[in-house]
Design a protein around this motif. Structure first.
Motif, short mmCIF file in Angstrom:
data_model
loop_
_atom_site.label_atom_id
_atom_site.label_comp_id
_atom_site.label_asym_id
_atom_site.label_seq_id
_atom_site.Cartn_x
_atom_site.Cartn_y
_atom_site.Cartn_z
N LYS A 1 -8.33 3.39 6.70
CA LYS A 1 -9.65 3.75 6.15
C LYS A 1 -9.55 5.08 5.41
CE LYS A 1 -12.50 1.41 9.60
NZ LYS A 1 -13.48 1.64 10.69
N GLU B 1 -2.37 5.40 -6.35
CA GLU B 1 -3.37 5.04 -5.36
C GLU B 1 -4.35 3.99 -5.87
OE1 GLU B 1 -2.38 8.19 -5.81
OE2 GLU B 1 -1.91 8.96 -3.82
N LEU C 1 -5.74 -2.40 0.01
CA LEU C 1 -6.41 -1.72 1.12
C LEU C 1 -7.67 -2.48 1.52
CD1 LEU C 1 -5.89 1.92 -0.06
CD2 LEU C 1 -5.37 1.10 2.25
N GLU C 2 -8.43 -2.93 0.54
CA GLU C 2 -9.66 -3.67 0.85
C GLU C 2 -9.34 -4.96 1.61
OE1 GLU C 2 -12.49 -2.01 -2.74
OE2 GLU C 2 -11.36 -3.85 -3.09
N ILE D 1 0.84 -1.20 0.00
CA ILE D 1 0.00 0.00 0.00
C ILE D 1 0.87 1.25 0.00
CG2 ILE D 1 -1.61 1.36 1.42
CD1 ILE D 1 -2.74 -1.48 2.34
N TYR E 1 -7.71 4.59 2.22
CA TYR E 1 -8.62 3.94 1.28
C TYR E 1 -9.55 4.98 0.62
CZ TYR E 1 -12.31 0.69 -0.32
OH TYR E 1 -13.24 0.00 -1.06
N ILE F 1 -5.92 -0.04 -4.11
CA ILE F 1 -7.29 -0.31 -3.65
C ILE F 1 -7.52 -1.78 -3.26
CG2 ILE F 1 -9.73 -0.33 -4.35
CD1 ILE F 1 -9.17 2.36 -5.78
#
Length: 180
Positions: free
Chosen positions: A48, A27, A34-35, A18, A51, A31
C-alpha cells in the motif's frame, strides 16, 4: 487445493514486476501491477505504501498547457490533484498503521517524508510542515526536510520561520558532512 497455489504464483509474478519497476525508477509503470496485487492481497501494508509512492511519483498525467482551453486545463488539474489526494490518503492510513505495528521501522522517517510531499502537493502546507518535522525527527539524515519546511514557510509568507529552518538546514547539512 490448486487455487491457493495459483494465487501465490500470481502474487509472486506481480511482486517481481513491481520491484523491477521501482528499482529502475519507473514507479508509474508499476501502478497497474500494484492495483492488481492489492486486489488479491488488500492487507499488504508495505505494498500500500509502495502504491502511494508510485502515485506520488506518477508521470503519466498530462500537465495543463497555457494554450489549452479552460475546460481541458481544469480537467487535467483535477486529475493531478485527485491523484495527490489519493496518495495522501493512502500514506496517512498506512504510515500511521506502520508506526503502530513497527514503531522502530528504519524506513518510517522516509515514509513520513513522502507523505509530507503528497500533502504539500495536495496544498495542505501546514500538515506538510508537521510531517516533514516528524520525518527528520525519526531520521536525522533527512536534512532536506528542513529545506522543504523553509520553502513552505516562505510560500506562506512566514519569513522568520523560514529563516529559522534555512539555518537548521545549513547546520544539519554541515553536521552530516562532518559525520561522513
Amino acid at each position: 487445493m490448486a487455487a491457493p497455489s495459483k494465487r501465490k504464483e500470481e502474487t509472486t509474478i506481480l511482486k517481481k514486476q513491481i520491484f523491477e519497476y521501482h528499482r529502475s525508477d519507473e514507479e508509474t509503470k508499476s501502478i497497474p501491477y500494484l492495483e492488481k496485487y492489492l486486489t488479491i492481497s488488500p492487507n499488504e501494508l508495505y505494498f500500500k505504501l509502495v502504491y502511494a509512492k508510485a502515485l506520488l511519483y506518477r508521470t503519466d498525467l498530462e500537465v495543463p498547457g497555457n494554450d489549452e482551453n479552460i475546460e481541458s486545463r481544469i480537467n487535467k488539474t483535477r486529475a493531478i490533484q485527485s491523484n495527490y489526494n489519493k496518495a495522501s490518503k493512502i500514506f496517512q492510513e498506512n504510515v500511521l498503521h506502520l508506526e503502530k505495528v513497527r514503531p522502530r521501522d528504519p524506513n518510517l522517517g522516509r515514509w513520513y517524508y513522502l507523505w509530507a510531499f503528497s500533502e504539500w502537493f495536495s496544498d495542505n502546507k501546514e500538515k506538510s510542515i508537521k510531517l516533514f518535522q516528524k520525518a527528520v525527527k525519526l531520521d536525522y539524515r533527512l536534512t532536506e526536510c528542513y529545506y522543504n519546511i523553509a520553502a513552505l514557510y516562505e510560500s506562506l509568507g512566514q519569513w522568520k520561520d523560514a529563516e529559522l529552518f534555512w539555518r537548521k538546514y545549513e547546520k544539519a547539512e554541515k553536521e552530516l558532512e562532518e559525520e561522513e
